[in-house]
Scaffold this active site. Sequence first.
Site, short mmCIF file in Angstrom:
data_model
loop_
_atom_site.label_atom_id
_atom_site.label_comp_id
_atom_site.label_asym_id
_atom_site.label_seq_id
_atom_site.Cartn_x
_atom_site.Cartn_y
_atom_site.Cartn_z
N HIS A 33 31.23 47.94 20.77
CA HIS A 33 30.11 48.02 21.71
C HIS A 33 30.23 49.36 22.43
O HIS A 33 31.34 49.88 22.61
CB HIS A 33 30.26 46.85 22.69
CG HIS A 33 29.13 46.65 23.63
ND1 HIS A 33 28.97 47.40 24.78
CD2 HIS A 33 28.10 45.77 23.62
CE1 HIS A 33 27.89 46.98 25.43
NE2 HIS A 33 27.34 45.99 24.75
N ASP A 65 38.80 43.90 23.45
CA ASP A 65 37.53 43.55 24.08
C ASP A 65 37.21 42.12 23.65
O ASP A 65 36.85 41.88 22.50
CB ASP A 65 36.47 44.55 23.60
CG ASP A 65 35.07 44.18 24.06
OD1 ASP A 65 34.87 43.05 24.56
OD2 ASP A 65 34.16 45.02 23.90
N GLN A 79 33.00 38.79 23.34
CA GLN A 79 32.33 37.82 22.46
C GLN A 79 33.31 36.79 21.91
O GLN A 79 32.92 35.95 21.10
CB GLN A 79 31.64 38.55 21.30
CG GLN A 79 30.59 39.56 21.73
CD GLN A 79 29.35 38.91 22.33
OE1 GLN A 79 29.11 37.71 22.18
NE2 GLN A 79 28.55 39.68 23.04
N LYS A 84 28.82 36.06 29.97
CA LYS A 84 28.72 35.65 28.56
C LYS A 84 29.50 34.36 28.33
O LYS A 84 29.47 33.80 27.25
CB LYS A 84 29.26 36.76 27.65
CG LYS A 84 28.43 38.05 27.69
CD LYS A 84 28.99 39.06 26.73
CE LYS A 84 28.48 40.46 26.99
NZ LYS A 84 27.09 40.68 26.65
N CYS A 110 23.63 47.83 21.55
CA CYS A 110 24.66 48.71 22.14
C CYS A 110 25.75 49.05 21.12
O CYS A 110 26.93 49.19 21.48
CB CYS A 110 25.29 48.11 23.39
SG CYS A 110 24.12 48.00 24.75
N1 PLP Z 1 31.84 44.28 24.56
C1 PLP Z 1 31.11 43.51 23.77
C2 PLP Z 1 31.64 43.13 22.42
C3 PLP Z 1 29.87 43.06 24.21
O1 PLP Z 1 29.14 42.27 23.42
C4 PLP Z 1 29.41 43.44 25.48
C5 PLP Z 1 28.07 43.03 25.95
O2 PLP Z 1 27.19 42.77 25.17
C6 PLP Z 1 30.23 44.23 26.27
C7 PLP Z 1 31.44 44.64 25.78
C8 PLP Z 1 29.82 44.65 27.65
O3 PLP Z 1 29.82 43.56 28.49
P1 PLP Z 1 29.28 43.66 29.99
O4 PLP Z 1 27.90 44.25 29.90
O5 PLP Z 1 29.26 42.25 30.46
O6 PLP Z 1 30.21 44.53 30.74
#
Ligand code: PLP
Length: 411
Positions: free
Chosen positions: A128, A205, A208, A231, A369
């Site tokens: 992301h 990370d 998900q 999420k 993203c």
């Molecule tokens: N990492 C992953 C894999 C994501 O799917 C997302 C959000 O879609 C993020 C990071 C960023 O999360 P946040 O916007 O809650 O900081």
Amino acid sequence: MTAESKPIDIPAIRRDFPLLSREVNGRQLVYLDNGATSQKPQTVIDAIADYYSRYNANIHRGVHALSQEASQVYEEARATVQKHLGAGNVNEIIFTRGTTESINLVAATYGRMHVQAGDEVLITAMEHHSNIVPWQMLCEEKNAKLVVVPVNDAGELRTDEFGKLLSAKTKIVALTQVSNTLGTVNPVKALIAQAHAKNIPVLVDGAQAVPHMAVDVRDIDADFYAFSGHKTFGPTGIGVLYVRESILETLPPYQGGGGIIKTVTFEKTEYADAPLKFEAGTPNIEGAIGLAKALDYINAIGLDNIHAYENQLLEYATAKLSAIAGLRIIGTAKEKAAVISFVIEGIHPFDIGMALDAQGIAVRTGHHCTQPLMDRFSIPGTVRASFAFYNTKEEVDLLAAGLTKAVKILA
Ligand code: PLP
């Protein structure tokens, strides 16, 4: 279903989520954008209302009863997160605004300390933007290099390349456990072991992963682990960063301000111990309280049960959608979470999203993203249906019917 998992009572669960019963465009809502954010159970909504109705106060500062109460519930929330992630020490849990801030915190502290000119930061092609841009910024600042592990045509990480790209120059690895676009589940435990064999720390990370599967940071041996409350059926504006204790002790503060200090004089500030050292200013108290309730909620259902049910949904939806003429699934990894990204020959993803919305079906369209990943597959974007445990096979049927209708109108 595996031998250990139990069926879950979907109608009862759906009743816990008030938003799921609303209508959109005259139709019963079908919410399939859980990868972007999830809906909230009533217990989370009630916990936030309860905080504001009964014990709203700033924390860690007041001697009065409300402040003591709020501080206690906030710290209990931290302990709930610790338990949920299997962390050894509650001090290893830092509350942040979300995954994005958690990653920025690591890049700005550990990254700035350890990455120097000529060094490398290793990420993957399926990250992301929030696990790309902070590292890119760091590399620009330090004149270091961002190195990217490629993915194959199924959207699986090239683990053979991963091993080759780990070098003496690599100062940190940052990779996602589950791809938000492809659904690919990466073998993080094995990858971390490979990196550790070369003394390279790893940030995972988990944005998900945490909503869909049991995670144990000690089992996978992560050095840093990030996820977002919103999420994970909790509130927005709250997230978590786990940092291994031995690393935590070496990190400078991320931001300056109140709450992170022991003493301040104009000459020098002595910092508080972790985790407060990393939580400058008044934190998101309601967010932490709501997040703990959300974790309690999913634990009551059981993450193994959730995982097994979502796998069934994924299998069912994959078969249903694959039968639609012209539809191509992007991301066909063997190990997948319940996310289906797809394109339909000759129709822009945005138009499909609009046509589904008119039928009350919420999906995500665009690059999610993950623009470099879109470039890898030579597509401008996809339509993404991302599932949660409250989704049903009937909703998959509505999605398939809605797509068939959309194709007739748009093709
Ligand atoms: N990492 C992953 C894999 C994501 O799917 C997302 C959000 O879609 C993020 C990071 C960023 O999360 P946040 O916007 O809650 O900081």
